[in-house]
Design a protein around this motif. Structure first.
Motif, PDB file in Angstrom:
ATOM      1  N   TRP A 135       0.842  -1.204   0.000  1.00 54.05           N
ATOM      2  CA  TRP A 135       0.000   0.000   0.000  1.00 54.05           C
ATOM      3  C   TRP A 135       0.876   1.253   0.000  1.00 54.05           C
ATOM      4  N   GLY A 138       2.231   2.247  -3.365  1.00 51.62           N
ATOM      5  CA  GLY A 138       1.262   2.413  -4.437  1.00 51.62           C
ATOM      6  C   GLY A 138       0.857   1.137  -5.146  1.00 51.62           C
ATOM      7  N   ARG A 139       1.124  -0.008  -4.514  1.00 48.19           N
ATOM      8  CA  ARG A 139       0.754  -1.300  -5.138  1.00 48.19           C
ATOM      9  C   ARG A 139      -0.506  -1.851  -4.462  1.00 48.19           C
ATOM     10  N   GLU A 140      -1.577  -1.017  -4.486  1.00 49.12           N
ATOM     11  CA  GLU A 140      -2.807  -1.395  -3.792  1.00 49.12           C
ATOM     12  C   GLU A 140      -3.440  -2.669  -4.345  1.00 49.12           C
TER      13      GLU A 140
END
Length: 215
Positions: A135, A138-140
């Protein structure tokens, strides 16, 4: 002395624990040597206290040393080695070094799955920690399935109103909102709100935030 220091830590009195832990570490280094397991335990405990009072830069070199020594003495798959790896990864995250934290967290998760099984609480903790790092960078989309798995497992193992379950629910709501998954967000928020009201109260920050999602 070590027991007293641990007792101080357990009740949040870290400023009283710290000088005792520093003395225990220095004494064990001198009497037992730097590679003795009791010395490494003292080093890990001191690092934990440094982290608790925001002194992460002092915690990091201790945690790095504990990890390398435990790898060499106990092997990479020993549970104490994996705990040291998880602690170091969390400290890297605390100082914003997620690219250093991520491979450690991935290794901890895979090893705990293999050694303890996917439903062990330590495995679920590792899964949640990895999701948090995904998270943060930015790798949600990669965080989402991990958080969903942690939530379902904790609901089954601990119950829906356990504080760890509620924390996972809160994290998943953040991810669903970040991914603009409005239907899933509302469905989960409707489940989460009465649980948070029951456990945390109507004015707790998490409760207020979830209520806002439904308005």
């Amino acid at each position: 002395m070590a027991n007293l220091a641990s007792s101080y830590s357990s009740v949040g009195r870290e400023q009283e624990a710290l000088p005792l832990k520093e003395e225990v570490l220095e004494s064990r280094k001198r009497l037992l040597g730097p590679d003795h397991l009791s010395t490494l335990s003292a080093m890990g405990n001191l690092a934990s206290s440094y982290s608790s009072v925001g002194r992460e830069q002092e915690a990091l070199p201790l945690q790095e040393e504990v990890l390398e020594s435990r790898k060499r003495l106990l092997g990479p798959d020993h549970l104490d080695t994996l705990s040291a790896m998880a602690n170091l990864a969390n400290s890297y995250s605390s100082v914003g070094r997620e690219q250093k934290a991520l491979p450690l967290k991935e290794e901890v998760l895979e090893s705990r799955k293999r050694l303890l099984g996917p439903d062990h609480l330590s495995t679920l903790s590792a899964m949640g920690n990895l999701a948090s790092s995904y998270w943060s960078v930015g790798r949600e989309q990669e965080a989402l399935p991990l958080e969903e798995e942690v939530l379902e497992s904790r609901k089954r193992l601990l119950g829906s109103d356990h504080r760890h379950t509620l924390l996972t629910m809160h994290n998943l709501l953040f991810t669903l909102r970040a991914l603009a998954m409005e239907n899933e967000l509302r469905t989960l928020a409707e489940v989460a709100l009465p649980l948070h009201e029951k456990v945390h109260g109507f004015e707790h920050e998490y409760t207020v935030w979830i209520r806002g999602l439904l308005n």
